[in-house]
Enzyme design. Sequence first.
Site, PDB file in Angstrom:
ATOM      1  N   THR A 156       4.873   4.403  20.745  1.00  0.00           N
ATOM      2  CA  THR A 156       4.252   3.289  21.352  1.00  0.00           C
ATOM      3  C   THR A 156       2.990   2.850  20.888  1.00  0.00           C
ATOM      4  O   THR A 156       2.159   3.960  20.917  1.00  0.00           O
ATOM      5  CB  THR A 156       4.605   3.076  22.783  1.00  0.00           C
ATOM      6  N   HIS A 157       2.555   1.690  20.516  1.00  0.00           N
ATOM      7  CA  HIS A 157       1.375   1.513  20.014  1.00  0.00           C
ATOM      8  C   HIS A 157       0.887   2.253  18.822  1.00  0.00           C
ATOM      9  O   HIS A 157      -0.289   2.533  18.220  1.00  0.00           O
ATOM     10  CB  HIS A 157       0.072   1.708  21.085  1.00  0.00           C
ATOM     11  N   SER A 278       2.005   3.061 -10.626  1.00  0.00           N
ATOM     12  CA  SER A 278       0.951   2.493 -10.591  1.00  0.00           C
ATOM     13  C   SER A 278       0.461   2.765 -12.208  1.00  0.00           C
ATOM     14  O   SER A 278       0.761   3.969 -12.952  1.00  0.00           O
ATOM     15  CB  SER A 278      -0.235   3.124  -9.862  1.00  0.00           C
ATOM     16  N   LYS A 284       1.444   8.015  -8.131  1.00  0.00           N
ATOM     17  CA  LYS A 284       1.912   6.745  -7.160  1.00  0.00           C
ATOM     18  C   LYS A 284       3.365   6.592  -6.998  1.00  0.00           C
ATOM     19  O   LYS A 284       3.885   6.683  -8.125  1.00  0.00           O
ATOM     20  CB  LYS A 284       1.254   5.513  -7.606  1.00  0.00           C
ATOM     21  N   GLU A 291       7.453  -3.777   0.991  1.00  0.00           N
ATOM     22  CA  GLU A 291       6.043  -4.754   1.170  1.00  0.00           C
ATOM     23  C   GLU A 291       6.788  -5.914   0.897  1.00  0.00           C
ATOM     24  O   GLU A 291       6.190  -7.000   1.833  1.00  0.00           O
ATOM     25  CB  GLU A 291       4.977  -4.356   0.311  1.00  0.00           C
TER      26      GLU A 291
END
Length: 459
Positions: A156-157, A278, A284, A291
């Site tokens: 949570t958070h 990348s 990468k 996204e």
Amino acid sequence: TANTMWGGRFAAGPDAIMEAINASIGFDKRLYAQDIRGSRAHAAMLAAQDIISSSDAEAIGEGLLTVLSEIEAGEFAFSTALEDIHMNVEARLKEIIGEPAGRLHTARSRNDQVATDFKLWVRDQIDAAIAGIEALQRAFLTQAEAGADWVMPGFTHLQTAQPVTWGHHMMAYVEMLGRDASRFRDARARMNECPLGAAALAGTSFPIDRHMTAEELGFDRPAANSLDAVADRDFALEFLSAASICAMHLSRFAEELVIWSSAQFRFVRLSDGFSTGSSIMPQKRNPDAAELLRAKVGRILGASFALFTVMKGLPLAYSKDMQEDKEQVFDAADNLMLSLAAMEGMVRDMSANREALAAAAGAGFSTATDLADWLVRALGLPFRDAHHVTGSLVALAEENGCDLPDLTLEQMQQVHSGITAQVFDVLGVDNSVASRTSYGGTAPAQVRAQIARWNEVLG
Ligand code: ARG
């Protein structure tokens, strides 16, 4: 020259700019199959009601099939001067069959025609969305089955909260997606009334049979009020609303994938097929699809905003403003279907890192609540006091740079003298998750019950 469909009272044709702003054929050609289907049903009904001859209706029906195959073969020349798909199809029909084509538009207007076509199109997209959602649910289910008892941190958070199971986390998305599918089903049931035969807005003096066309087009019934039938775009708004909520859910898991696939978390590895590299940093593996899914809700919700804003304040019945409905819905639908497919691929192909999940599950004092609960059960402390004692134990562990299970019994007893060695039983993450057997809880047995129920629902 004036428009052949409506130019009787005009001496001159439209300005080029007028034509450009007015035309919708550039995008509404996507409605060609629905338009032809609706027109065929209308023509058959007109003949059944003796409004046109059956030989005319046959010529219309056959001619429309020719138009359909021309469009599907990419041989159809769409014309901006003919504004939209409705007039493009009818004008071509006239070229093919001649005079009977002019009888097709009896007892009909483009207002009820476009509402009908668009509803048919949205209805298909609803079915496609439900299918896409169910495929994604199956992918989450497969992940849940594999790891029903794998421990991981629950947050949570985005701060460590309590250990949960991988299966439990996966099944949370199955629940969300189940509500998404049910929203689409509700929208489908509500929208499934046929506008055809409402004509321009007032109905018609011809003895049409709206029940016949409604049934032929798979609607439950004709729409009951002709003004409402041509003015209503609720079905498009409901589609966009359901799509926005679904896209929002996808964006939440997308965000988790972005976090989880980072070198700092290493909870999951996305497959090569759903990762990108990348051009400068050779190490990468970027989660680009996740996204993009995180972002897609922006344009889908944007479409919903746009159409709400178009519809607000419009007087009855039809206004040309409503032509702006289609591009928003087309774009949102395309992006929702793509998002569902991409998420399904990512979820199906991703591999969870069981060791990293387990290591993280125990970090961050994740079993502090179990300890407090134990103080309540074993020593009879009020929960508020147990909470306080546990807080002191966490502070002590933090000072010593260790986790709760690494404290010695003596150290614990300095905080509360009643603590016994039994406490260590509840500090392990496996025990922690196994103990959460309340309905819907994270215990593997509960997770397996959720999985079994959803397997049944999805068949
Ligand atoms: N292209 C129009 C639309 O998409 C069709 C309806 C036109 N009706 C009219 N009365 N001009 O809304």
